[in-house]
Write an enzyme that holds these catalytic residues in place. Sequence first.
Site, PDB file in Angstrom:
ATOM      1  N   SER A  62     -19.895 -14.256 -17.681  1.00  0.00           N
ATOM      2  CA  SER A  62     -18.452 -14.129 -17.858  1.00  0.00           C
ATOM      3  C   SER A  62     -17.993 -14.003 -19.302  1.00  0.00           C
ATOM      4  O   SER A  62     -16.785 -13.859 -19.545  1.00  0.00           O
ATOM      5  CB  SER A  62     -17.725 -15.316 -17.208  1.00  0.00           C
ATOM      6  OG  SER A  62     -17.749 -15.204 -15.809  1.00  0.00           O
ATOM      7  N   LYS A  65     -15.660 -11.153 -19.898  1.00  0.00           N
ATOM      8  CA  LYS A  65     -14.206 -11.160 -19.740  1.00  0.00           C
ATOM      9  C   LYS A  65     -13.466 -11.182 -21.078  1.00  0.00           C
ATOM     10  O   LYS A  65     -12.272 -10.851 -21.119  1.00  0.00           O
ATOM     11  CB  LYS A  65     -13.791 -12.350 -18.880  1.00  0.00           C
ATOM     12  CG  LYS A  65     -14.324 -12.290 -17.442  1.00  0.00           C
ATOM     13  CD  LYS A  65     -13.768 -13.417 -16.601  1.00  0.00           C
ATOM     14  CE  LYS A  65     -14.280 -13.356 -15.165  1.00  0.00           C
ATOM     15  NZ  LYS A  65     -15.524 -14.099 -14.972  1.00  0.00           N
ATOM     16  N   SER A 121     -11.714 -18.497 -15.518  1.00  0.00           N
ATOM     17  CA  SER A 121     -12.673 -17.384 -15.492  1.00  0.00           C
ATOM     18  C   SER A 121     -12.564 -16.593 -14.204  1.00  0.00           C
ATOM     19  O   SER A 121     -13.559 -16.272 -13.558  1.00  0.00           O
ATOM     20  CB  SER A 121     -14.115 -17.894 -15.693  1.00  0.00           C
ATOM     21  OG  SER A 121     -14.984 -16.859 -16.086  1.00  0.00           O
ATOM     22  N   LYS A 230     -15.001 -18.657 -24.630  1.00  0.00           N
ATOM     23  CA  LYS A 230     -15.279 -18.275 -23.234  1.00  0.00           C
ATOM     24  C   LYS A 230     -16.614 -18.824 -22.764  1.00  0.00           C
ATOM     25  O   LYS A 230     -17.603 -18.788 -23.502  1.00  0.00           O
ATOM     26  CB  LYS A 230     -15.291 -16.745 -23.106  1.00  0.00           C
ATOM     27  CG  LYS A 230     -15.339 -16.259 -21.665  1.00  0.00           C
ATOM     28  CD  LYS A 230     -14.036 -16.522 -20.947  1.00  0.00           C
ATOM     29  CE  LYS A 230     -14.121 -16.297 -19.446  1.00  0.00           C
ATOM     30  NZ  LYS A 230     -14.904 -17.370 -18.766  1.00  0.00           N
TER      31      LYS A 230
END
Length: 282
Positions: A62, A65, A121, A230
């Site tokens: 992720s 993202k 997320s 993140k």
Amino acid sequence: MAGIFALVTGLAAPAHASASPLLPVTAIDAPTVHGRAAYLLDASSGEVLFEDNSAERMPIASLTKTMTAYVVLKTAKPTDVVEIAPADVAYAEDGGGTTADLRAGDRLTVDELLYGVMLPSGADAAHALARTYGPGVGGFVAKMNATARELGMTDTRYVNADGLPMPGGDGYSTARDQALLAAKALELPMIRETAGTRYHSLDATDEHRSYSWRNTNRLLRTTPDAIGLKTGFTRAAGFCLAFASEQDGRRLVGVLLGESDSSRRFATAEELLTWGASRQSA
């Protein structure tokens, strides 16, 4: 921060690291890194403080993202409204991804959806933004890859907007490339705001139902100077983390890839930030 894209000579790598032959500086008393790759950058000066296997291509889960948010904000206004489609919800559920629990038919602004992307997320939120601003997910992924090339991310390939495994093959990147992206992304106020927010709630309106999201980045609760960025996890990628702190006008940005222990990635990131902050810029 143009200096982050220039070759720097202040690389510090742990004794066990596969340091670049161009930058053979050994760190003294550097924290031990247990994951597959690590990178720590002083984004204020462009100095690389720490490197371990930072050029190896691997899945990043992720962390993908962050690029999704960055590309969206290149063209969309934070106040633009996106309607959630059934396909957005189904994509996250069928793919086994983390979600922002979006409901089909709800209408949320881009800035609200970015909280859904960066805090819980949400693969559903990422899919909704990619579908809208590609137009189409395929078109959006092409924009992600074009942007990666523009930023000098020479060892990165995106295959979707969220980092979930794909039947045709996963995307990949490197710790170095993700640090370059993180440094650029944090220059955008909207990303800095969302990535540094611990909790975000939306009250129910005529446009959407209520939502409450908690940031998966534990550093925001344990490290006073942390500002993001993140988290990520898949079986192939392991536990990943892009992280950053800011103190006295100095911004440090780091990336950990391929950790086998979720909690340890946060502890290691905190140790790297503390260690990096104690070093004087070259």
